[in-house]
Write a protein that holds these residues in place. Structure first.
Motif, PDB file in Angstrom:
ATOM      1  N   UNK A   1      -6.965  -1.771  -4.315  1.00  0.00           N
ATOM      2  CA  UNK A   1      -6.712  -0.359  -4.023  1.00  0.00           C
ATOM      3  C   UNK A   1      -8.014   0.376  -3.714  1.00  0.00           C
ATOM      4  N   UNK A   2      -9.097  -0.018  -4.383  1.00  0.00           N
ATOM      5  CA  UNK A   2     -10.402   0.593  -4.122  1.00  0.00           C
ATOM      6  C   UNK A   2     -10.850   0.286  -2.701  1.00  0.00           C
ATOM      7  N   UNK A   3     -10.729  -0.974  -2.289  1.00  0.00           N
ATOM      8  CA  UNK A   3     -11.113  -1.342  -0.916  1.00  0.00           C
ATOM      9  C   UNK A   3     -10.243  -0.630   0.110  1.00  0.00           C
ATOM     10  N   UNK A   4      -8.964  -0.503  -0.181  1.00  0.00           N
ATOM     11  CA  UNK A   4      -8.066   0.166   0.763  1.00  0.00           C
ATOM     12  C   UNK A   4      -8.494   1.609   1.008  1.00  0.00           C
TER      13      UNK A   4
ATOM     14  N   UNK B   1       0.855  -1.193   0.000  1.00  0.00           N
ATOM     15  CA  UNK B   1       0.000   0.000   0.000  1.00  0.00           C
ATOM     16  C   UNK B   1       0.885   1.235   0.000  1.00  0.00           C
ATOM     17  N   UNK B   2       0.638   2.117  -0.962  1.00  0.00           N
ATOM     18  CA  UNK B   2       1.437   3.343  -1.093  1.00  0.00           C
ATOM     19  C   UNK B   2       0.471   4.508  -1.296  1.00  0.00           C
ATOM     20  N   UNK B   3       0.267   5.298  -0.261  1.00  0.00           N
ATOM     21  CA  UNK B   3      -0.673   6.417  -0.331  1.00  0.00           C
ATOM     22  C   UNK B   3       0.015   7.673   0.198  1.00  0.00           C
ATOM     23  N   UNK B   4       0.050   8.701  -0.636  1.00  0.00           N
ATOM     24  CA  UNK B   4       0.599   9.992  -0.227  1.00  0.00           C
ATOM     25  C   UNK B   4      -0.539  10.853   0.306  1.00  0.00           C
ATOM     26  N   UNK B   5      -0.381  11.339   1.523  1.00  0.00           N
ATOM     27  CA  UNK B   5      -1.349  12.254   2.119  1.00  0.00           C
ATOM     28  C   UNK B   5      -0.823  13.672   1.936  1.00  0.00           C
ATOM     29  N   UNK B   6      -1.587  14.492   1.231  1.00  0.00           N
ATOM     30  CA  UNK B   6      -1.193  15.876   0.986  1.00  0.00           C
ATOM     31  C   UNK B   6      -2.060  16.776   1.860  1.00  0.00           C
TER      32      UNK B   6
ATOM     33  N   UNK C   1       0.045   2.625  -7.419  1.00  0.00           N
ATOM     34  CA  UNK C   1       0.013   1.162  -7.492  1.00  0.00           C
ATOM     35  C   UNK C   1       1.339   0.544  -7.059  1.00  0.00           C
ATOM     36  N   UNK C   2       1.253  -0.502  -6.244  1.00  0.00           N
ATOM     37  CA  UNK C   2       2.438  -1.269  -5.834  1.00  0.00           C
ATOM     38  C   UNK C   2       3.117  -1.926  -7.027  1.00  0.00           C
ATOM     39  N   UNK C   3       2.372  -2.074  -8.144  1.00  0.00           N
ATOM     40  CA  UNK C   3       2.888  -2.754  -9.326  1.00  0.00           C
ATOM     41  C   UNK C   3       3.553  -1.803 -10.316  1.00  0.00           C
ATOM     42  N   UNK C   4       3.650  -0.517  -9.968  1.00  0.00           N
ATOM     43  CA  UNK C   4       4.275   0.447 -10.874  1.00  0.00           C
ATOM     44  C   UNK C   4       5.712   0.021 -11.173  1.00  0.00           C
TER      45      UNK C   4
ATOM     46  N   UNK D   1       7.499  -1.306  -7.910  1.00  0.00           N
ATOM     47  CA  UNK D   1       8.013  -0.418  -6.868  1.00  0.00           C
ATOM     48  C   UNK D   1       7.906  -1.063  -5.486  1.00  0.00           C
ATOM     49  N   UNK D   2       6.965  -1.983  -5.291  1.00  0.00           N
ATOM     50  CA  UNK D   2       6.822  -2.667  -4.000  1.00  0.00           C
ATOM     51  C   UNK D   2       8.092  -3.421  -3.616  1.00  0.00           C
ATOM     52  N   UNK D   3       8.879  -3.791  -4.630  1.00  0.00           N
ATOM     53  CA  UNK D   3      10.113  -4.542  -4.388  1.00  0.00           C
ATOM     54  C   UNK D   3      11.199  -3.702  -3.719  1.00  0.00           C
ATOM     55  N   UNK D   4      11.095  -2.373  -3.793  1.00  0.00           N
ATOM     56  CA  UNK D   4      12.153  -1.560  -3.196  1.00  0.00           C
ATOM     57  C   UNK D   4      12.296  -1.862  -1.712  1.00  0.00           C
ATOM     58  N   UNK D   5      11.169  -2.093  -1.056  1.00  0.00           N
ATOM     59  CA  UNK D   5      11.210  -2.395   0.377  1.00  0.00           C
ATOM     60  C   UNK D   5      11.969  -3.683   0.657  1.00  0.00           C
TER      61      UNK D   5
END
Length: 265
Positions: A176-179, A34-39, A53-56, A77-81
């Motif tokens: 992502x919608x459910x999240x 899960x990757x969400x930026x709060x502005x 998306x984690x799949x970017x 991008x999820x793999x960076x972690x």
């Protein structure tokens, strides 16, 4: 814009913070699902969620067990972690990678939660009530559209985590919608809980939650009004060995400019 403050929320599929790659070699540890930026607009007291998306597919930096840089290769991008040895290290390199991906925008703070953290926080706050905004009976027969469901930590974890890996785009189209439903409704319910109780719950979740800011700062988010629409970084999904999401760079740039900058008068 000086009135803006950004916080990156990350959910990772490890159980706790002991070591993200415990028993595995680097690159085989936990992933950031899960990757969400709060502005946050400090002047208007509003908060906009921007989901990536984690799949970017992005250039992911690979590191060895001593944190030495090895190489860069295009991956989800999820793999960076996964190229980290702890929750704090994984959070740090993910924060930098997400910033780089989102046109180099400054990310002020981060909040990372493990699977165990979701359960502990939800249970610590007495559960969460979720109204199904669409049919989710593929998860549970009772999850019909409009149903009001009381969830404990275990049910909440499954609700935000599940995806059908046989269905192309299931991460973007359903998970992502459910999240975003979950976060919005949980956030709304947290507004009725005292700051001291929220701080107490997050302190009890130590080892499952990681942040580079204070819990008092995080509890201050409840003073903000969450925007109705969650923005999603645009792009297209393609089938590869795993789902591959390719960012629409022009669309992303337009979206971020509208959120982060004001036209000069």
């Amino acid at each position: 814009d000086a009135d803006l403050h950004t916080i990156l929320f990350m959910g990772v599929d490890t159980e706790s913070a002991q070591t993200a790659s415990e028993g595995e070699y680097m690159g085989r540890g936990g992933r950031c699902d899960t990757i969400i930026l709060l502005v946050l607009n400090k002047k208007e007291k509003t908060m906009q969620m921007v989901e990536l998306s984690r799949n970017a597919i992005v250039p992911v930096d690979e590191y060895d067990e001593d944190r030495n840089y090895i190489a860069t290769a295009d991956m989800q991008i999820s793999m960076q972690f996964a190229f980290s040895d702890s929750l704090s290290r994984g959070s740090y390199i993910m924060k930098n990678k997400v910033s780089e991906t989102l046109m180099g925008i400054r990310i002020n703070d981060y909040l990372t939660m493990t699977l165990g953290g979701i359960r502990k926080v939800v249970d610590g706050l007495g559960g969460v009530t979720i109204t199904m905004e669409d049919d989710c009976t593929y998860l549970d027969p009772s999850y019909t559209k409009g149903a009001v469901i009381e969830m404990d930590g275990e049910a909440a974890e499954r609700f935000v985590r599940y995806r059908d890996i046989t269905d192309l785009g299931s991460n973007e189209n359903t998970r992502m919608v459910r999240q975003t439903w979950f976060i919005k409704q949980f956030f709304s319910q947290m507004r009725g809980i005292s700051n001291s109780k929220i701080v107490e719950v997050f302190e009890d979740a130590e080892g499952y939650v990681e942040t580079d800011t204070s819990l008092e700062t995080l509890s201050g988010l409840l003073k903000y009004e969450l925007e109705d629409e969650t923005l999603v970084i645009p792009g297209t999904v393609q089938e590869g060995k795993y789902d591959e999401f390719y960012i629409d760079e022009a669309g992303m740039q337009k979206m971020l400019l509208e959120i982060l900058y004001e036209e000069a008068e």
